[in-house]
Design a protein around this motif. Structure first.
Motif, PDB file in Angstrom:
ATOM      1  N   LEU A   1       6.344  -5.912  -8.547  1.00 49.42           N
ATOM      2  CA  LEU A   1       5.169  -5.423  -7.817  1.00 49.42           C
ATOM      3  C   LEU A   1       5.517  -4.199  -6.985  1.00 49.42           C
ATOM      4  N   ALA A   2       6.689  -4.207  -6.366  1.00 45.78           N
ATOM      5  CA  ALA A   2       7.122  -3.035  -5.584  1.00 45.78           C
ATOM      6  C   ALA A   2       7.245  -1.805  -6.493  1.00 45.78           C
ATOM      7  N   LYS A   3       7.773  -1.995  -7.684  1.00 43.76           N
ATOM      8  CA  LYS A   3       7.900  -0.890  -8.633  1.00 43.76           C
ATOM      9  C   LYS A   3       6.531  -0.435  -9.131  1.00 43.76           C
ATOM     10  N   ALA A   4       5.549  -1.309  -9.019  1.00 39.55           N
ATOM     11  CA  ALA A   4       4.170  -0.972  -9.382  1.00 39.55           C
ATOM     12  C   ALA A   4       3.451  -0.290  -8.211  1.00 39.55           C
ATOM     13  N   GLY A   5       4.147  -0.137  -7.086  1.00 41.65           N
ATOM     14  CA  GLY A   5       3.564   0.503  -5.927  1.00 41.65           C
ATOM     15  C   GLY A   5       2.910  -0.447  -4.945  1.00 41.65           C
ATOM     16  N   LEU A   6       3.142  -1.737  -5.124  1.00 40.76           N
ATOM     17  CA  LEU A   6       2.541  -2.741  -4.238  1.00 40.76           C
ATOM     18  C   LEU A   6       3.646  -3.479  -3.487  1.00 40.76           C
TER      19      LEU A   6
END
Length: 81
Positions: free
Chosen positions: A73-78
């Protein structure tokens, strides 16, 4: 493999579909698609950034898997609180 499973999940009203897709696409490095799914996740669950770790923890009991989902999710910008 997780992304393939996410593609087959048909329940578009439940936020897990967008969560699985955003996390798996983020881990695959497919950032544009991952960001779209993260936006859909936030549309369905506006407070997910604040409550995401708890919500994921209700279903995912393995710390390693939980961490991979949060990382995707962090890599998805979240980023989750």
């Amino acid at each position: 493999q997780a992304h393939d499973v996410a593609l087959r999940l048909n329940d578009s009203t439940f936020f897990w579909r967008a969560l699985m897709r955003a996390a798996s696409l983020g881990l695959l490095g497919r950032k544009a698609e991952a960001k779209r799914e993260a936006a859909e996740l936030l549309r369905q669950k506006p407070d997910f950034a604040r409550r995401g770790r708890t919500l994921i923890g209700r279903y995912i009991k393995f710390p390693e898997l939980h961490a991979r989902i949060v990382s995707g999710l962090a890599k998805a910008g979240l980023a989750l609180d």
